[in-house]
Design an enzyme around this catalytic site. Structure first.
Site, PDB file in Angstrom:
ATOM      1  N   GLN A  14      15.072  19.778   5.032  1.00 40.91           N
ATOM      2  CA  GLN A  14      14.704  21.387   5.339  1.00 40.91           C
ATOM      3  C   GLN A  14      15.092  21.645   6.896  1.00 40.91           C
ATOM      4  OE1 GLN A  14      11.473  22.884   2.574  1.00 40.91           O
ATOM      5  NE2 GLN A  14      11.119  20.750   3.094  1.00 40.91           N
ATOM      6  N   ASN A  15      15.067  20.505   7.611  1.00 38.22           N
ATOM      7  CA  ASN A  15      14.827  20.732   9.026  1.00 38.22           C
ATOM      8  C   ASN A  15      16.164  21.148   9.481  1.00 38.22           C
ATOM      9  OD1 ASN A  15      12.382  19.998   8.881  1.00 38.22           O
ATOM     10  ND2 ASN A  15      12.568  17.797   9.453  1.00 38.22           N
ATOM     11  N   TYR A  59      15.219  31.782  19.313  1.00 36.12           N
ATOM     12  CA  TYR A  59      16.009  30.442  18.973  1.00 36.12           C
ATOM     13  C   TYR A  59      16.125  29.677  20.377  1.00 36.12           C
ATOM     14  CZ  TYR A  59      16.079  30.872  14.346  1.00 36.12           C
ATOM     15  OH  TYR A  59      15.778  30.961  12.691  1.00 36.12           O
ATOM     16  N   HIS A 118      18.913  23.653   4.919  1.00 37.86           N
ATOM     17  CA  HIS A 118      18.595  25.082   5.695  1.00 37.86           C
ATOM     18  C   HIS A 118      19.520  25.270   6.955  1.00 37.86           C
ATOM     19  CE1 HIS A 118      14.280  25.278   3.626  1.00 37.86           C
ATOM     20  NE2 HIS A 118      15.166  25.942   3.101  1.00 37.86           N
ATOM     21  N   CYS A 134      30.052  33.297  14.419  1.00 37.61           N
ATOM     22  CA  CYS A 134      30.261  34.776  14.504  1.00 37.61           C
ATOM     23  C   CYS A 134      29.483  35.396  13.540  1.00 37.61           C
ATOM     24  CB  CYS A 134      31.632  35.147  14.484  1.00 37.61           C
ATOM     25  SG  CYS A 134      31.878  36.927  14.515  1.00 37.61           S
TER      26      CYS A 134
HETATM   27  N1  APR Z   1       3.934  13.347   9.258  1.00 40.19           N
HETATM   28  C1  APR Z   1       4.092  13.802   8.038  1.00 40.19           C
HETATM   29  N2  APR Z   1       3.750  14.899   7.833  1.00 40.19           N
HETATM   30  C2  APR Z   1       3.270  15.706   8.626  1.00 40.19           C
HETATM   31  C3  APR Z   1       2.968  15.305   9.903  1.00 40.19           C
HETATM   32  C4  APR Z   1       3.472  13.954  10.384  1.00 40.19           C
HETATM   33  N3  APR Z   1       3.110  13.270  11.515  1.00 40.19           N
HETATM   34  N4  APR Z   1       2.617  16.213  10.707  1.00 40.19           N
HETATM   35  C5  APR Z   1       2.247  17.406   9.719  1.00 40.19           C
HETATM   36  N5  APR Z   1       2.786  16.875   8.649  1.00 40.19           N
HETATM   37  C6  APR Z   1       2.739  18.215   7.441  1.00 40.19           C
HETATM   38  C7  APR Z   1       1.948  19.011   7.183  1.00 40.19           C
HETATM   39  O1  APR Z   1       0.855  18.651   6.761  1.00 40.19           O
HETATM   40  C8  APR Z   1       2.650  19.995   6.508  1.00 40.19           C
HETATM   41  O2  APR Z   1       2.419  19.996   5.162  1.00 40.19           O
HETATM   42  O3  APR Z   1       4.271  18.525   7.329  1.00 40.19           O
HETATM   43  C9  APR Z   1       4.136  19.859   6.626  1.00 40.19           C
HETATM   44  C10 APR Z   1       4.971  20.872   7.325  1.00 40.19           C
HETATM   45  O4  APR Z   1       4.858  21.888   6.406  1.00 40.19           O
HETATM   46  P1  APR Z   1       5.852  23.398   7.114  1.00 40.19           P
HETATM   47  O5  APR Z   1       5.352  23.585   8.414  1.00 40.19           O
HETATM   48  O6  APR Z   1       5.519  24.396   6.041  1.00 40.19           O
HETATM   49  O7  APR Z   1       7.217  22.971   6.974  1.00 40.19           O
HETATM   50  P2  APR Z   1       8.284  22.824   5.697  1.00 40.19           P
HETATM   51  O8  APR Z   1       7.539  22.426   4.543  1.00 40.19           O
HETATM   52  O9  APR Z   1       9.415  21.948   6.383  1.00 40.19           O
HETATM   53  O10 APR Z   1       8.672  24.399   5.599  1.00 40.19           O
HETATM   54  C11 APR Z   1       9.888  24.714   4.858  1.00 40.19           C
HETATM   55  O11 APR Z   1       9.657  26.790   5.835  1.00 40.19           O
HETATM   56  O12 APR Z   1       9.760  28.366   7.261  1.00 40.19           O
HETATM   57  C12 APR Z   1      10.593  27.608   6.417  1.00 40.19           C
HETATM   58  O13 APR Z   1      12.726  27.343   6.897  1.00 40.19           O
HETATM   59  C13 APR Z   1      11.586  26.993   7.255  1.00 40.19           C
HETATM   60  O14 APR Z   1      12.451  24.682   6.550  1.00 40.19           O
HETATM   61  C14 APR Z   1      11.346  25.454   6.730  1.00 40.19           C
HETATM   62  C15 APR Z   1      10.830  25.677   5.332  1.00 40.19           C
END
Ligand code: APR
Length: 247
Positions: free
Chosen positions: A98-99, A64, A116, A124
């Site tokens: 989700q970010n 982290y 999330h 704590c």
């Molecule tokens: N603009 C739009 N979409 C994009 C861009 C961009 N510039 N760059 C990448 N992407 C897309 C990718 O194609 C992908 O489909 O963003 C998506 C990201 O997917 P993930 O990495 O799976 O992220 P996310 O969907 O937020 O994951 C959900 O998984 O690990 C856990 O807690 C974590 O909140 C997260 C959850």
């Protein structure tokens, strides 16, 4: 297709936004999946799980700290500012994200549901009541893992770790919004991690239009009600918000 999407956003009465890691890609944050996804390099069950935090807090905090340092000084890109303008214009535009990077709030958006959690604060692990902002000063100086000054237990970042339930009030309000919206803008998510991933589907089932912004194909179905714009968030959101070239 983009003009149809712009018109639908303009006419929407109860719009909703749902974002994932791709929304922050153009601000320099990595995604989890896809070509250079974090989960290709690191193991989520070890680094982002409550079991991992309890068994090896030092390793989890190193992870982290690395993510927080990456996020240090990261600014919202034009797509974030476009959403803020759209929220101001519409008067009401809830944002479910989700970010955990806090960029929607940093861009001035209100009514942001961090489904999330957030890595901008820590508390704590044994729930004694202590919590603190996760500032670079705290991180640079703190021992690894940082401990609670009140009871000596390990601190934890205030994000939802694998193996933990999502915050009940936030998840139920998110689904209520999905079931009530007439349009949902889904940005930068692979739509794979439930129950958050169910939000666009709940909107679809209730007759809403889905506008998806993602360069890659996802689990969302191809249908009359889904407009998939295979472009980047920072390019398309200013167009959808009617700010072409102005952000
Ligand atoms: N603009 C739009 N979409 C994009 C861009 C961009 N510039 N760059 C990448 N992407 C897309 C990718 O194609 C992908 O489909 O963003 C998506 C990201 O997917 P993930 O990495 O799976 O992220 P996310 O969907 O937020 O994951 C959900 O998984 O690990 C856990 O807690 C974590 O909140 C997260 C959850």
């Amino acid at each position: 297709m983009i003009n149809r999407a712009i018109e639908l956003v303009r006419r929407s009465v109860r719009p909703l936004v749902f974002t994932g890691a791709g929304m922050s890609r153009e601000s320099g944050m990595r995604t989890f999946r896809g070509d250079d996804g974090l989960w290709k390099e690191y193991r989520p069950e070890q680094l982002s799980s409550i079991a991992g935090l309890r068994s090896d807090p030092g390793v989890v905090w190193d992870w982290y700290k690395m993510r927080l340092m990456t996020g240090e000084g990261v600014e919202p890109h034009a797509g974030y500012h476009a959403l803020t303008c759209l929220q101001n214009e519409k008067g009401e535009l809830p944002v479910i994200t989700q970010n955990v990077d806090g960029l929607h709030k940093l861009a001035g958006q209100t009514d942001v549901l961090e489904i999330h959690g957030s890595m901008r604060t820590a508390s704590c692990l044994e729930k004694c009541g202590f919590s603190t902002g996760l500032t670079p000063e705290l991180l640079h100086g703190a021992p690894t893992p940082p401990v609670c000054p009140s009871c000596g237990a390990v601190l934890r970042p205030d994000i939802v770790l694998f193996g933990e339930p999502l915050p009940p009030k936030i998840i139920s309000r998110s689904y209520e919004l999905a079931e009530d919206c007439d349009l949902i803008i889904v940005v930068g998510t692979s739509v794979q991690v439930w129950p958050a991933a169910g939000i666009p589907f709940a909107a679809l089932e209730n007759g809403a239009i889905v506008i998806e912004i993602n360069p890659a194909q996802t689990e969302l179905p191809q249908s009359e009600s889904v407009i998939s714009l295979r472009r980047k968030a920072g390019e398309i959101l200013p167009l959808l918000a009617g700010l072409k070239g102005k952000v």
